[in-house]
Design an enzyme around this catalytic site. Structure first.
Site, PDB file in Angstrom:
ATOM      1  N   ASP A 131       0.816  -1.209   0.000  1.00  0.00           N
ATOM      2  CA  ASP A 131       0.000   0.000   0.000  1.00  0.00           C
ATOM      3  C   ASP A 131       0.853   1.264   0.000  1.00  0.00           C
ATOM      4  O   ASP A 131       0.498   2.268  -0.622  1.00  0.00           O
ATOM      5  CB  ASP A 131      -0.930  -0.001   1.212  1.00  0.00           C
ATOM      6  CG  ASP A 131      -2.036  -1.047   1.088  1.00  0.00           C
ATOM      7  OD1 ASP A 131      -2.238  -1.560  -0.026  1.00  0.00           O
ATOM      8  OD2 ASP A 131      -2.690  -1.342   2.101  1.00  0.00           O
TER       9      ASP A 131
ATOM     10  N   ASN B 108      -3.714   9.484   1.172  1.00  0.00           N
ATOM     11  CA  ASN B 108      -4.303   9.035   2.433  1.00  0.00           C
ATOM     12  C   ASN B 108      -4.607  10.182   3.380  1.00  0.00           C
ATOM     13  O   ASN B 108      -5.746  10.432   3.725  1.00  0.00           O
ATOM     14  CB  ASN B 108      -3.368   8.048   3.139  1.00  0.00           C
ATOM     15  CG  ASN B 108      -3.742   6.606   2.897  1.00  0.00           C
ATOM     16  OD1 ASN B 108      -4.684   6.314   2.172  1.00  0.00           O
ATOM     17  ND2 ASN B 108      -3.001   5.696   3.506  1.00  0.00           N
ATOM     18  N   ASP B 109      -3.540  10.850   3.818  1.00  0.00           N
ATOM     19  CA  ASP B 109      -3.740  11.851   4.862  1.00  0.00           C
ATOM     20  C   ASP B 109      -2.571  12.817   4.972  1.00  0.00           C
ATOM     21  O   ASP B 109      -1.459  12.545   4.513  1.00  0.00           O
ATOM     22  CB  ASP B 109      -3.970  11.171   6.222  1.00  0.00           C
ATOM     23  CG  ASP B 109      -2.950  10.079   6.531  1.00  0.00           C
ATOM     24  OD1 ASP B 109      -1.754  10.295   6.273  1.00  0.00           O
ATOM     25  OD2 ASP B 109      -3.336   9.016   7.029  1.00  0.00           O
TER      26      ASP B 109
END
EC number: 2.7.1.23
Length: 281
Positions: free
Chosen positions: A61, A134-135
């Site tokens: 990922d 993602n963030d």
């Protein structure tokens, strides 16, 4: 589809034999296919990548996240062959690689456009390329002392609290760091952003979901050292300014999803029922 990129994470167990097999599978479907191999995303962000029809990621990922940031400006779709630990984004296992490549060339897939984030640091003229799939996380430095943050949404004050940090996550990132911070799992095609405080010193401060077009300003009101800005858990920068602005990027990550893959099944097997520690990359 004739121009295929392969991005390899060299830290993973990927032998020459595996790569040769993938070349073989691709050429069985399209003998004229041109394949360009990248290692650890080097050169992937060059203008020449715009000509690629798709990029296959050999890693986990984390490799998907790096690939997404590198290709965001070029609108190139990606999919992952999992050689990592979790495999939530890189959802194709190695034994299913041949089938995935066959489906790719047959057009038996869909493309999900995933929200990405951008970040601006107030007072710094130079615009660094702070893109995240993602963030984006603002946290305290090395000292075990909390920081006081004030949050504004679309220039309207929302709340002020002391905490270890603040996570701003996309729906894709809702199953990552923000999940561990008590945030909800958000269906990936929703147009929302999430704010999740990290260890707030208050029982009333909880994660919140916002409209995807919201502009989020995080002001650092009290600190004992410069906080740290982290992008997708992979890039970091010490923040010397007192305000960070986070919003939805104009770019999106285009993820190739094959029709035999079920989001809820992946959620159950990779997140809900997973008992061993998620080591990540």
């Amino acid at each position: 589809m004739k121009n295929i990129g392969i991005n390899i994470n060299t830290d993973k167990d990927i032998s020459r034999n595996i790569l040769d097999k993938i070349f073989q599978y691709i050429h069985e479907e399209c003998s004229e296919a041109k394949i360009k191999v990248f290692y650890d995303s080097k050169g992937l962000d060059n203008e020449e990548s715009r000509a690629l029809d798709a990029v296959m990621v050999l890693g986990g990922d984390g490799t998907i996240l790096g690939t997404a940031r590198a290709l965001a400006k070029y609108d190139v779709p990606i999919f992952g062959i999992n050689r990592g630990h979790l495999g939530f984004l890189a959802e194709i296992e190695l034994e299913d690689c041949k089938k995935a490549i066959k489906n790719l060339f047959k057009g038996q897939y869909k493309i999900e456009n995933r929200i990405m984030l951008k970040c601006d640091l107030k007072g710094i003229d130079k615009k660094d390329d702070f893109l995240a799939l993602n963030d984006i996380v603002l946290t305290k430095g090395n000292l075990s002392r909390i920081v006081k943050y004030s949050i504004y949404v679309d220039d309207v004050w929302y709340t002020t609290f002391v905490a270890d940090g603040v996570i701003v996550a996309t729906p894709t990132g809702s199953t990552a760091y923000s999940l561990s911070a008590g945030g909800p799992i958000v269906y990936p095609d929703l147009d929302v952003l999430e704010i999740a405080p990290i260890c707030p010193h208050s029982l009333g401060i909880r994660p919140i979901l916002l409209n995807g077009n919201s502009k989020i300003n995080i002001r650092v009101l009290k600190k004992y050292e410069d906080p740290v800005l982290t992008i997708d858990g992979q890039r970091y920068k010490k923040v010397t300014v007192n305000e960070v602005t986070i919003s939805k990027s104009e770019y999106k990550c285009r993820l190739i999803k094959f029709k035999d893959k079920d989001y809820f099944k992946i959620l159950r097997t990779k997140i809900s029922y997973r008992s061993r520690e998620c080591e990540g990359e």
